[in-house]
Design a protein around this motif. Structure first.
Motif, PDB file in Angstrom:
ATOM      1  N   THR A  38     -11.052  28.488  75.507  1.00 35.84           N
ATOM      2  CA  THR A  38     -10.160  27.362  75.215  1.00 35.84           C
ATOM      3  C   THR A  38      -8.976  27.903  74.418  1.00 35.84           C
ATOM      4  OG1 THR A  38     -11.519  26.872  73.277  1.00 35.84           O
ATOM      5  CG2 THR A  38     -11.990  25.637  75.300  1.00 35.84           C
ATOM      6  N   CYS A  41      -6.617  32.740  76.168  1.00 35.02           N
ATOM      7  CA  CYS A  41      -6.260  31.416  76.686  1.00 35.02           C
ATOM      8  C   CYS A  41      -5.260  30.771  75.730  1.00 35.02           C
ATOM      9  CB  CYS A  41      -7.512  30.554  76.809  1.00 35.02           C
ATOM     10  SG  CYS A  41      -7.203  28.878  77.436  1.00 35.02           S
ATOM     11  N   VAL A  87     -16.539  30.649  78.545  1.00 29.15           N
ATOM     12  CA  VAL A  87     -15.445  29.687  78.647  1.00 29.15           C
ATOM     13  C   VAL A  87     -14.473  29.908  77.490  1.00 29.15           C
ATOM     14  CG1 VAL A  87     -14.801  27.249  78.603  1.00 29.15           C
ATOM     15  CG2 VAL A  87     -16.837  27.988  79.874  1.00 29.15           C
ATOM     16  N   GLU A 133      -8.299  25.381  79.890  1.00 32.35           N
ATOM     17  CA  GLU A 133      -9.631  25.971  79.777  1.00 32.35           C
ATOM     18  C   GLU A 133      -9.829  26.952  80.929  1.00 32.35           C
ATOM     19  OE1 GLU A 133     -13.799  23.984  80.578  1.00 32.35           O
ATOM     20  OE2 GLU A 133     -13.118  23.472  78.542  1.00 32.35           O
TER      21      GLU A 133
END
Length: 402
Positions: free
Chosen positions: A373, A355, A371, A359
């Protein structure tokens, strides 16, 4: 877990930015340069993951079950190792002027140095392994570099504009000799010159470049780059060698592919870099490290190259591909829709997801999610199956081509 978070090593090379990688990660700067964050299974700094028994090297994970981790086809082609290395690169000063061998040259050079008994960690060793190192650099910020030989007549115009008497014979050679001969002759003369004796010429060229950078004209942007290089490497013959190369500035989202034999140098900016999993670099200058001029001249392709700036090609399913001929790696990105529309990442091959903004949530077939970030990455084994990706932001996907 089908999706494994990665813990990655940041390399503190002197040319790195103090702030760019910390700003991406949302962490406090250490006060030292942070040049590259490595994501992959390179033995020099393999990523770590935890599948419930504590952190373990991705290199060891792949080696323990290559077919499950890489897929049978990739394991069959490249053996029990992840064939690519993904990086975040943050340059605040010029990297060395360098070139990479092709696969045949790398295999021959590695075998020859082994036969001569050159220690693997010797500073004068050229070939660290038997692999080649094609690269792709995708800009996250404006990114400046040098790539490939400029047309000889255009470089002759530049050298004439500099007005440095010692460079006039090189300008004449570039105008009158056949292209390959001209480029070879001039680069050889510059790199083989006595460093102390050539320092005055390099410094005079740098001063002239600074003068042209301050005035309107066709050489302004390139000369600003050459003058900046000289401030970091005063008197280095590589300053003049750099003047043979094309100057290029990538906008965010644009990329540059660097095949074997093409001289290049990164000068500044933040980007995502992917390459074949090799350490083979032959340096032309702008470095205190070993420069083997005869071997370098054997590997360099003496042909002009217009830098091919790549743009991502959309496939209609949310993936945007940076197309190259590399067999070891494939780089694409997902710019996730603001409405949160999910995309599906196909399985069957090892992949690393990074990433770079916003997000992203990765969800495996069992409903478990991770997840990501900015600056965070995850590894998906070939056996993981299709994974859903959703969120708002940009995620780069590194895989091996089918």
């Amino acid at each position: 877990m089908s999706v494994d978070r990665l813990t990655n090593t940041v390399r503190p090379y002197a040319w790195g930015s103090v702030t760019a990688i910390p700003e991406l990660l949302g962490t406090e700067p250490t006060g030292e340069p942070q040049a590259e964050m490595w994501m992959g299974a390179h033995p020099g700094a393999p990523s770590l993951l935890d599948r419930g028994a504590g952190p373990v090297s991705l290199a060891d994970v792949v080696a323990s079950d290559p077919e499950a981790e890489l897929g049978a086809a990739t394991a069959g082609r490249f053996g029990p190792r992840l064939p690519f290395l993904l990086k975040i690169l943050a340059a605040d000063a010029p990297l060395s002027l360098q070139v990479h061998p092709d696969l045949e040259q790398a295999r021959a050079g590695f075998a020859e140095e082994n036969e001569r008994g050159v220690p693997a960690d010797a500073p004068h060793r050229n070939y660290k392994d038997a692999g080649h190192k094609p690269e792709l650099l995708c800009a996250l910020t404006p990114f400046e570099g040098l790539c490939g030989f400029r047309r000889p007549e255009r470089t002759a115009d530049l050298l004439d504009a500099l007005g440095v008497d010692e460079l006039k014979p090189h300008a004449d050679a570039l105008r009158t000799l056949p292209e390959e001969q001209a480029l070879r002759e001039v680069l050889t003369a510059v790199l083989a010159a006595d460093r102390d004796a050539f320092a005055g010429t390099a410094d005079a060229a740098a001063r002239a470049a600074a003068r042209l950078a301050a005035a309107d004209g066709p050489h302004r942007a390139a000369c600003a780059a050459y003058a900046a290089i000289a401030r970091h490497h005063p008197g280095d013959p590589g300053v003049v060698a750099a003047m043979l190369l094309n100057h290029v500035v990538l906008r965010p989202g644009e990329a540059l592919h660097l095949p074997a034999g093409v001289p290049h140098a990164y000068l500044g900016g933040l980007g995502v870099e992917i390459m074949a999993n090799s350490d083979n670099v032959l340096r032309c200058g702008l470095t205190p490290k070993h420069v083997d001029v005869p071997e370098l001249l054997r590997v360099v392709r003496f042909a002009t190259t217009e830098p091919a700036v790549l743009h991502p090609e959309a496939d209609g399913r949310g993936e945007e591909l940076y197309r190259t001929p590399a067999e070891e790696f494939r780089l694409s990105r997902y710019v996730l829709a603001p409405d949160g529309t999910p995309r599906t990442l196909p399985g069957g091959t090892a992949q690393i997801l990074l990433c770079t903004e916003g997000e992203a949530e990765l969800t495996d077939p069992g409903g478990r999610s991770v997840v990501l970030t900015p600056g965070r990455s995850a590894y998906l084994a070939a056996s993981a199956g299709p994974v859903r990706i959703a969120g708002r932001g940009t995620v780069f996907r590194a895989t091996t081509p089918p």
